[in-house]
Design an enzyme around this catalytic site. Structure first.
Site, mmCIF file in Angstrom:
data_model
loop_
_atom_site.group_PDB
_atom_site.id
_atom_site.type_symbol
_atom_site.label_atom_id
_atom_site.label_comp_id
_atom_site.label_asym_id
_atom_site.label_seq_id
_atom_site.Cartn_x
_atom_site.Cartn_y
_atom_site.Cartn_z
ATOM 1 N N THR A 1 -1.131 -6.268 2.949
ATOM 2 C CA THR A 1 -0.964 -4.986 3.087
ATOM 3 C C THR A 1 -0.342 -4.350 1.646
ATOM 4 O OG1 THR A 1 1.317 -4.936 4.022
ATOM 5 C CG2 THR A 1 -0.789 -4.964 5.578
ATOM 6 N N ASP A 2 0.732 -5.268 1.095
ATOM 7 C CA ASP A 2 0.893 -4.761 -0.452
ATOM 8 C C ASP A 2 -0.199 -4.732 -1.315
ATOM 9 O OD1 ASP A 2 3.542 -4.034 -0.263
ATOM 10 O OD2 ASP A 2 4.258 -6.249 -0.190
ATOM 11 N N VAL A 3 -0.852 -5.801 -1.292
ATOM 12 C CA VAL A 3 -2.022 -5.858 -2.313
ATOM 13 C C VAL A 3 -3.249 -4.754 -2.107
ATOM 14 C CG1 VAL A 3 -4.016 -7.549 -3.002
ATOM 15 C CG2 VAL A 3 -1.731 -8.540 -2.699
ATOM 16 N N GLY B 1 -1.951 -1.428 -3.077
ATOM 17 C CA GLY B 1 -2.211 -1.519 -4.505
ATOM 18 C C GLY B 1 -3.471 -1.137 -5.249
#
Length: 397
Positions: free
Chosen positions: A167-169, A172
């Site tokens: 979910t971070d990637v 981003g």
């Protein structure tokens, strides 16, 4: 000519979602000023092992081609310096708690009047509005709360997170898309804007077809492990010496699988398996029959047969096999870059391939404060005396 040549990015983000966004902007040619706390820097500088010479490989993964500017944002003079940089920036990316940058005089409402062209991208766990806007967002918790974890893992096993902070990637990536769109819009309007991107919404969007299925039917999705909810056969199979991943996407491919690859025309002729919908409804009888055949030969032979018959498939590789593969070498997926401390570093290259305006040749991620003097002299006209005074007060590194 780099795609974003001349674009200046003030990076006030830490850890992964924001840095992943600004790394992509740097790949595309933007000049990225990564603002870091002078004594410890980005949190990921201390996230190890794995490490190389005492430096975190996690940090190396998402900070290539940037410039590190170490400034104490807790000090009023440090805040003033960053405000001056914001006045010169095209883009600002941040992932602080709501209200933190406003207290530093670095909120969007404070910066927009002095830099109307500024594109201000705010990345957070749950968005800048709503009942959870003040909460921090962490990938692991977001995977759980978004439903992603509930559809990942073996059918009878525990819910499972993705192998990376997905979910971070993806957040981003979403932030990058929004910034590029805002840059295009600015060409027409002359105005910047505020961008609000959250991990939670990015994760819910990742539910894709599974989410659409629930919204249409009201039926709770289930886990299928390495199988597919709506396409069969679309899963892994054990071979005589390994594992093959089979991705049969249509009925013609299933015919080729049965007749040409497995030499089992009877499976194709069986009315229970002719159409994908029927195969989904009868997977309990089909999959064991396919599994029995796949165990009779080795992986390499199956892969060769599948490719020659136009049936999508792949070998299940570990990471070392991936980086040793011919595809990685042929496409220059790994690059070796000069590095002052290690001589050279091996990094993954940007996956973006543009024929007319190729991405920037990658540079090694910066050491903490490596570019402080250069950026402050060039952008703000600071003198040696100015910098010496700031360093003596521990305001910059």
């Amino acid at each position: 000519m780099l795609p974003l040549q001349g674009v200046k990015v003030l990076d006030l983000s830490r850890v992964l979602a924001g840095p992943w966004c600004t790394q992509t902007l740097a790949d595309l040619g933007a000049e990225v000023w990564k603002i870091e706390e002078p004594t410890r820097g980005d949190d990921t500088r201390s996230w190890m092992p794995p490490e190389i010479g005492g430096e975190s490989t996690y940090f190396l993964s998402c900070n290539r081609s940037k410039q590190s500017v170490a400034i104490d944002l807790k000090a009023p003079e440090g805040q003033a310096i960053v405000r001056r940089l914001a006045e010169k920036a095209d883009v600002l990316v941040e992932n602080y708690r709501r209200g933190a940058l406003d207290r530093f005089g670095l909120g969007y409402e404070q910066l927009a009047p002095v830099n109307p062209r500024l594109i201000y991208c705010s990345i957070s766990g749950y968005g800048r509005t709503g009942s959870r806007a003040d909460e921090a967002g962490y990938d692991f918790a977001i995977q759980a709360e978004s439903g992603l974890m509930s559809i990942t893992g073996e059918p009878d096993g525990a819910a499972m997170k993705h192998g990376i902070a997905i979910t971070d990637v993806v957040t981003g990536m979403n932030a990058t898309q929004a910034i590029l769109a805002a840059l295009l819009a600015r060409e027409k309007t002359g105005q910047g804007q505020f961008i609000d991107v959250s991990l939670f919404e990015s994760a819910v969007a990742l539910l894709a077809n599974v989410g659409a299925g629930y919204l249409a039917t009201g039926k709770e999705p289930r886990r299928y492990g390495n199988a597919h909810a709506t396409v069969v056969p679309y899963q892994i199979f054990d071979t005589a010496d390994g594992i093959v991943a089979l991705a049969v996407g249509n009925d013609q491919q299933f015919r080729n699988l049965c007749v040409q690859v497995l030499e089992r025309p009877d499976l194709w002729e069986d009315g229970r398996y002719r159409k994908n919908r029927d195969r989904v409804l009868n997977r309990e009888t089909l999959i064991p029959s396919l599994g029995e055949v796949f165990r009779t030969r080795g992986t390499a032979e199956w892969i060769d047969r599948l490719k020659r018959s136009g049936v999508p498939a792949g070998q299940v590789r570990n990471v070392s096999q991936v980086f040793a593969s011919p595809e990685v070498a042929e496409r220059s997926v790994v690059v070796e870059v000069p590095d002052a401390r290690h001589g050279t570093l091996r990094l993954t290259a940007s996956p973006l391939r543009l024929s007319g305006t190729p991405v920037r040749p990658p540079k090694a991620p910066p050491r903490l404060g490596e570019n402080t003097r250069e950026v402050l002299e060039r952008e703000l006209g600071m003198t040696e005396q100015d910098l010496a005074r700031l360093q003596s007060q521990a305001l910059v590194e």
